[in-house]
Design a protein around this motif. Sequence first.
Motif, PDB file in Angstrom:
ATOM      1  N   HIS A   1      44.057  45.479  37.461  1.00 35.10           N
ATOM      2  CA  HIS A   1      45.049  44.445  37.784  1.00 35.10           C
ATOM      3  C   HIS A   1      44.550  43.416  38.793  1.00 35.10           C
ATOM      4  O   HIS A   1      45.333  42.885  39.573  1.00 35.10           O
ATOM      5  CB  HIS A   1      46.354  45.075  38.282  1.00 35.10           C
ATOM      6  N   VAL A   2      43.264  43.114  38.763  1.00 32.62           N
ATOM      7  CA  VAL A   2      42.718  42.060  39.606  1.00 32.62           C
ATOM      8  C   VAL A   2      42.683  40.796  38.756  1.00 32.62           C
ATOM      9  O   VAL A   2      41.939  40.704  37.786  1.00 32.62           O
ATOM     10  CB  VAL A   2      41.300  42.413  40.115  1.00 32.62           C
TER      11      VAL A   2
ATOM     12  N   LYS B   1      35.212  37.173  48.228  1.00 35.56           N
ATOM     13  CA  LYS B   1      36.332  38.111  48.354  1.00 35.56           C
ATOM     14  C   LYS B   1      36.833  38.555  46.985  1.00 35.56           C
ATOM     15  O   LYS B   1      37.145  39.717  46.773  1.00 35.56           O
ATOM     16  CB  LYS B   1      37.468  37.509  49.172  1.00 35.56           C
ATOM     17  N   PHE B   2      36.884  37.623  46.019  1.00 38.33           N
ATOM     18  CA  PHE B   2      37.293  37.991  44.668  1.00 38.33           C
ATOM     19  C   PHE B   2      36.304  38.984  44.054  1.00 38.33           C
ATOM     20  O   PHE B   2      36.687  39.965  43.436  1.00 38.33           O
ATOM     21  CB  PHE B   2      37.417  36.759  43.772  1.00 38.33           C
ATOM     22  N   LEU B   3      35.023  38.736  44.231  1.00 40.69           N
ATOM     23  CA  LEU B   3      34.010  39.582  43.608  1.00 40.69           C
ATOM     24  C   LEU B   3      33.851  40.953  44.251  1.00 40.69           C
ATOM     25  O   LEU B   3      33.664  41.946  43.546  1.00 40.69           O
ATOM     26  CB  LEU B   3      32.643  38.878  43.639  1.00 40.69           C
ATOM     27  N   PHE B   4      33.907  41.017  45.570  1.00 44.72           N
ATOM     28  CA  PHE B   4      33.469  42.225  46.262  1.00 44.72           C
ATOM     29  C   PHE B   4      34.529  42.977  47.054  1.00 44.72           C
ATOM     30  O   PHE B   4      34.330  44.150  47.359  1.00 44.72           O
ATOM     31  CB  PHE B   4      32.308  41.890  47.201  1.00 44.72           C
ATOM     32  N   TYR B   5      35.632  42.350  47.409  1.00 44.52           N
ATOM     33  CA  TYR B   5      36.611  43.022  48.257  1.00 44.52           C
ATOM     34  C   TYR B   5      37.634  43.734  47.383  1.00 44.52           C
ATOM     35  O   TYR B   5      38.417  43.096  46.688  1.00 44.52           O
ATOM     36  CB  TYR B   5      37.314  42.022  49.164  1.00 44.52           C
ATOM     37  N   ARG B   6      37.631  45.045  47.449  1.00 44.11           N
ATOM     38  CA  ARG B   6      38.559  45.853  46.668  1.00 44.11           C
ATOM     39  C   ARG B   6      39.165  46.925  47.558  1.00 44.11           C
ATOM     40  O   ARG B   6      38.587  47.325  48.564  1.00 44.11           O
ATOM     41  CB  ARG B   6      37.857  46.517  45.472  1.00 44.11           C
TER      42      ARG B   6
ATOM     43  N   GLY C   1      51.945  62.382  49.232  1.00 47.72           N
ATOM     44  CA  GLY C   1      51.923  60.984  49.657  1.00 47.72           C
ATOM     45  C   GLY C   1      51.552  60.020  48.551  1.00 47.72           C
ATOM     46  O   GLY C   1      50.943  58.997  48.807  1.00 47.72           O
ATOM     47  N   ALA C   2      51.884  60.344  47.321  1.00 52.57           N
ATOM     48  CA  ALA C   2      51.429  59.557  46.175  1.00 52.57           C
ATOM     49  C   ALA C   2      51.983  58.151  46.174  1.00 52.57           C
ATOM     50  O   ALA C   2      53.179  57.949  46.264  1.00 52.57           O
ATOM     51  CB  ALA C   2      51.813  60.257  44.885  1.00 52.57           C
ATOM     52  N   LYS C   3      51.088  57.194  46.098  1.00 50.62           N
ATOM     53  CA  LYS C   3      51.423  55.795  45.898  1.00 50.62           C
ATOM     54  C   LYS C   3      50.282  55.208  45.086  1.00 50.62           C
ATOM     55  O   LYS C   3      49.129  55.504  45.348  1.00 50.62           O
ATOM     56  CB  LYS C   3      51.555  55.058  47.228  1.00 50.62           C
ATOM     57  N   VAL C   4      50.596  54.393  44.129  1.00 51.65           N
ATOM     58  CA  VAL C   4      49.553  53.762  43.338  1.00 51.65           C
ATOM     59  C   VAL C   4      49.160  52.475  44.045  1.00 51.65           C
ATOM     60  O   VAL C   4      50.001  51.614  44.279  1.00 51.65           O
ATOM     61  CB  VAL C   4      50.024  53.486  41.899  1.00 51.65           C
ATOM     62  N   GLN C   5      47.886  52.333  44.353  1.00 50.62           N
ATOM     63  CA  GLN C   5      47.390  51.158  45.051  1.00 50.62           C
ATOM     64  C   GLN C   5      46.902  50.139  44.029  1.00 50.62           C
ATOM     65  O   GLN C   5      46.132  50.464  43.127  1.00 50.62           O
ATOM     66  CB  GLN C   5      46.229  51.550  45.965  1.00 50.62           C
ATOM     67  N   SER C   6      47.379  48.921  44.143  1.00 50.15           N
ATOM     68  CA  SER C   6      46.887  47.855  43.278  1.00 50.15           C
ATOM     69  C   SER C   6      46.945  46.547  44.042  1.00 50.15           C
ATOM     70  O   SER C   6      47.602  46.439  45.068  1.00 50.15           O
ATOM     71  CB  SER C   6      47.689  47.757  41.993  1.00 50.15           C
ATOM     72  N   VAL C   7      46.283  45.540  43.536  1.00 46.23           N
ATOM     73  CA  VAL C   7      46.245  44.240  44.191  1.00 46.23           C
ATOM     74  C   VAL C   7      47.563  43.516  44.040  1.00 46.23           C
ATOM     75  O   VAL C   7      47.888  42.646  44.810  1.00 46.23           O
ATOM     76  CB  VAL C   7      45.094  43.405  43.581  1.00 46.23           C
ATOM     77  N   GLU C   8      48.376  43.897  43.067  1.00 42.24           N
ATOM     78  CA  GLU C   8      49.600  43.177  42.738  1.00 42.24           C
ATOM     79  C   GLU C   8      50.697  43.324  43.796  1.00 42.24           C
ATOM     80  O   GLU C   8      51.838  43.115  43.503  1.00 42.24           O
ATOM     81  CB  GLU C   8      50.159  43.680  41.416  1.00 42.24           C
ATOM     82  N   GLY C   9      50.383  43.670  44.975  1.00 47.33           N
ATOM     83  CA  GLY C   9      51.426  43.785  45.984  1.00 47.33           C
ATOM     84  C   GLY C   9      51.300  45.039  46.795  1.00 47.33           C
ATOM     85  O   GLY C   9      52.266  45.546  47.332  1.00 47.33           O
ATOM     86  N   GLY C  10      50.109  45.596  46.875  1.00 47.27           N
ATOM     87  CA  GLY C  10      49.899  46.762  47.718  1.00 47.27           C
ATOM     88  C   GLY C  10      50.337  48.046  47.075  1.00 47.27           C
ATOM     89  O   GLY C  10      50.348  48.164  45.855  1.00 47.27           O
TER      90      GLY C  10
END
Length: 109
Positions: A24-25, A41-46, A98-107
Amino acid sequence: MLLIECPWCGPRDETEYHYGGEAHVAYPEDPNQLSDEEWSKFLFYRANPKGLFAERWVHSTGCRRWFNAVRDTVSYDIKAVYKPGEKTPQIDAGNVAGAKVQSVEGGAK
């Protein structure tokens, strides 16, 4: 060995797949307008969370299609797989501490 379920082919050995990074990037609308810092930042920051994480995988020796998976980065358990364009499935927090799915779409979700 991990057993990964391809949404099209079913369960297969992990050696048939290749990791494709964070899911989802969104690709920039006009990459030529980005500064060098923005492009890097787009290429390398995840994200690198401990816990559930949405990832991209390709079934490279099978159907050669890309798909997304929600994997626990602590236990390596794959909790869900889904096709590109589908929403990230809701994962029951009771399955993982502590399950949470991490994604760029809003943390965390």
